[in-house]
Motif scaffolding. Structure first.
Motif, short mmCIF file in Angstrom:
data_model
loop_
_atom_site.label_atom_id
_atom_site.label_comp_id
_atom_site.label_asym_id
_atom_site.label_seq_id
_atom_site.Cartn_x
_atom_site.Cartn_y
_atom_site.Cartn_z
N SER A 67 -38.69 -46.39 -9.66
CA SER A 67 -37.57 -46.65 -8.77
C SER A 67 -36.41 -45.73 -9.13
CB SER A 67 -37.12 -48.12 -8.86
OG SER A 67 -36.73 -48.44 -10.18
N PRO A 68 -35.63 -45.30 -8.14
CA PRO A 68 -34.50 -44.41 -8.42
C PRO A 68 -33.39 -45.14 -9.13
CG PRO A 68 -34.51 -45.04 -6.11
CD PRO A 68 -35.75 -45.62 -6.72
N SER A 88 -38.61 -37.09 3.82
CA SER A 88 -37.20 -37.37 4.14
C SER A 88 -36.74 -38.72 3.60
CB SER A 88 -36.98 -37.29 5.66
OG SER A 88 -37.04 -35.95 6.09
N PRO A 89 -37.53 -39.81 3.75
CA PRO A 89 -37.12 -41.07 3.12
C PRO A 89 -36.97 -40.95 1.60
CG PRO A 89 -38.84 -41.49 4.74
CD PRO A 89 -38.72 -40.00 4.62
N LEU A 90 -37.84 -40.19 0.96
CA LEU A 90 -37.72 -39.97 -0.48
C LEU A 90 -36.41 -39.28 -0.81
CD1 LEU A 90 -38.93 -39.87 -3.38
CD2 LEU A 90 -39.98 -37.69 -2.73
N ALA A 91 -36.08 -38.26 -0.03
CA ALA A 91 -34.82 -37.55 -0.26
C ALA A 91 -33.62 -38.49 -0.11
CB ALA A 91 -34.70 -36.38 0.72
N ARG A 92 -33.66 -39.36 0.89
CA ARG A 92 -32.55 -40.30 1.09
C ARG A 92 -32.45 -41.30 -0.07
NH1 ARG A 92 -34.37 -39.72 6.54
NH2 ARG A 92 -35.71 -41.54 6.42
N ASP A 93 -33.58 -41.69 -0.64
CA ASP A 93 -33.57 -42.62 -1.77
C ASP A 93 -32.97 -41.99 -3.03
OD1 ASP A 93 -34.71 -44.61 -0.26
OD2 ASP A 93 -36.76 -44.26 -1.00
N LEU A 94 -33.29 -40.72 -3.26
CA LEU A 94 -32.88 -40.08 -4.51
C LEU A 94 -31.49 -39.46 -4.45
CD1 LEU A 94 -36.12 -38.25 -5.75
CD2 LEU A 94 -35.47 -40.65 -5.97
N LEU A 121 -27.45 -34.81 3.91
CA LEU A 121 -27.20 -35.65 2.74
C LEU A 121 -26.19 -35.03 1.78
CD1 LEU A 121 -30.89 -36.75 1.99
CD2 LEU A 121 -29.03 -38.24 2.79
N GLY A 122 -25.83 -33.79 2.03
CA GLY A 122 -24.85 -33.13 1.17
C GLY A 122 -25.40 -32.62 -0.15
N VAL A 123 -26.72 -32.42 -0.22
CA VAL A 123 -27.33 -31.87 -1.44
C VAL A 123 -27.26 -30.35 -1.35
CG1 VAL A 123 -29.40 -31.81 -2.87
CG2 VAL A 123 -28.86 -33.87 -1.57
N ARG A 124 -26.24 -29.76 -1.94
CA ARG A 124 -25.96 -28.34 -1.75
C ARG A 124 -26.92 -27.45 -2.52
NH1 ARG A 124 -21.84 -25.72 -3.23
NH2 ARG A 124 -22.11 -24.21 -1.57
N GLN A 125 -27.41 -27.87 -3.68
CA GLN A 125 -28.28 -27.03 -4.49
C GLN A 125 -29.75 -27.19 -4.11
OE1 GLN A 125 -27.02 -24.85 -6.89
NE2 GLN A 125 -25.02 -25.42 -6.10
N PHE A 126 -30.00 -27.36 -2.81
CA PHE A 126 -31.37 -27.55 -2.34
C PHE A 126 -31.92 -26.25 -1.77
CE2 PHE A 126 -34.33 -28.49 1.20
CZ PHE A 126 -35.35 -29.09 0.47
N VAL A 127 -33.13 -25.89 -2.21
CA VAL A 127 -33.84 -24.74 -1.66
C VAL A 127 -35.24 -25.23 -1.27
CG1 VAL A 127 -34.67 -22.39 -2.02
CG2 VAL A 127 -32.58 -23.18 -3.19
#
Length: 369
Positions: A67-68, A88-94, A121-127
């Motif tokens: 769990s996160p 995408s749901p995983l990204a929203r959870d983490l 989601l505002g995750v700027r360091q995403f590639v």
């Protein structure tokens, strides 16, 4: 629950890596991080505790989580490796628990959706990333670091991806033994629609024809089995993959129908059919075997850019609006005051045209042989 700890004096590119989704690809990434000493500790995150226990027993990960929570803030690398329908749901959870400085990437086969999701989601360091590797046998038990070696690993930065994040992602991919290729998310999705998702649907169509006439199965030997191999993939995961990319896939299907119609017409013109067969043989024989799908060298243009948000987007949008097709992007250097991008273009003429366009936008550019 930790594996044997490494010496405190050892240095690693990442202190704590989290692989969220410990299946075939996620497990292979985790093994690569461990075997190549790229992370001091690798934490496996999965909703299935049995998968996690198996991964830890196999030495794929050091620790396991189901769990996160606040523990995620220690991670300086997070790899999202769950199936497409859960990405995408995983990204929203983490996302609420991620450190702003953590490099975040994924391994999904469709890039536009997850790129937009992470920006929202505002995750700027995403590639966003897609290692072009796999196996008919899934699950962590078949994970191996060698699966990623020499594989093309596509990176698809968004318009607001920082240059530093793209540079770190390229370095990670190279350290795992893969070959990074950079392109926009929509370009990636159009390409994989043709070389991956369309063959899957074609395989389904052919196998359905056999299923509906048992006489065909008596003759469906080696060649047919080779042609329809991808139909043996996990049905649910394959369904989710093609549905996620349905817009680009519809375009690929339309082009495929036109090719079939042309070949049908060539049945009445043996010389045209022979020419088509010769072109097919030349193309098939020229495909690389060991270095999987590595792209040929391109003509280069180097662009100096400030280390500010949306610089990649400004460059690609300016060229795209003028019809210049970028084949590859590489971050050459990053300094406090800025950095440089290498753009791989199709021809010397495209280099000259791109240089003129970017100079007009205020960028400093130079050609590179």
């Amino acid at each position: 629950m930790c594996a044997a700890s490494l010496p405190d004096t050892a240095t690693f590119p990442f202190e704590t890596a989290v692989v969220a989704g410990v299946g075939l690809i996620g497990g292979s990434v985790a093994l690569g991080l461990r075997q190549r000493l790229l992370a001091r500790r690798v934490i496996g995150y999965d909703a299935n505790p049995e998968v996690l226990r198996e991964a830890q027993a196999l030495g794929v990960v050091d620790e396991i989580r189901t769990s996160p929570g606040e523990w995620l803030r220690a991670a300086d690398l997070v790899v999202l490796a769950s199936p497409m329908r859960t990405l995408s749901p995983l990204a929203r959870d983490l996302a609420p628990f991620l450190s702003p400085a953590a490099l975040v990437t994924d391994v999904g086969s469709v890039k536009s959706g997850i790129t937009a999701e992470m920006e929202a989601l505002g995750v700027r360091q995403f590639v966003a990333g897609h290692p072009m590797a796999g196996s008919e046998r899934g699950g962590v038990t078949h994970a191996r670091a060698a699966l990623l070696e020499n594989a093309v690993w596509v990176l698809t930065p968004g318009d607001h991806t920082p240059l530093t994040a793209l540079s770190r992602a390229r370095t990670l991919v190279e350290a795992l033994g893969a070959a990074p290729v950079v392109m926009p998310p929509d370009a990636h999705d159009a390409l994989v629609a043709t070389i991956s998702h369309l063959p899957y649907l074609a395989s389904l169509a052919l196998t359905h024809m056999v299923a509906r006439d048992e006489r065909l199965s008596l003759l469906a030997a080696g060649g047919f089995r080779d042609l329809t191999r991808v139909a043996s993939g996990d049905p649910r995961m394959s369904r989710d993959m093609v549905v996620e990319n349905k817009a680009a896939l519809r375009g690929a299907l339309a082009r495929f129908r036109r090719q079939l119609e042309r070949l049908e017409a060539d049945l009445d013109d043996p010389e045209e059919l022979l020419a088509a067969a010769a072109e097919g043989k030349r193309t098939r024989d020229s495909l690389p075997v060991v270095k999987r799908s590595l792209l040929p060298p391109k003509h280069d243009l180097v662009v100096a850019v400030p280390d500010q948000p949306n610089q990649i987007g400004a460059v690609t949008q300016a060229l795209g609006a003028s019809g210049v097709n970028i084949k590859d992007i590489e971050v050459l250097a990053i300094r406090e005051e800025g950095g440089a991008l290498r753009l791989g273009l199709e021809s010397p003429e495209e280099v000259s045209r791109a240089a003129e366009i970017l100079r007009a936008e205020g960028f400093e550019v130079r050609g590179r042989g």
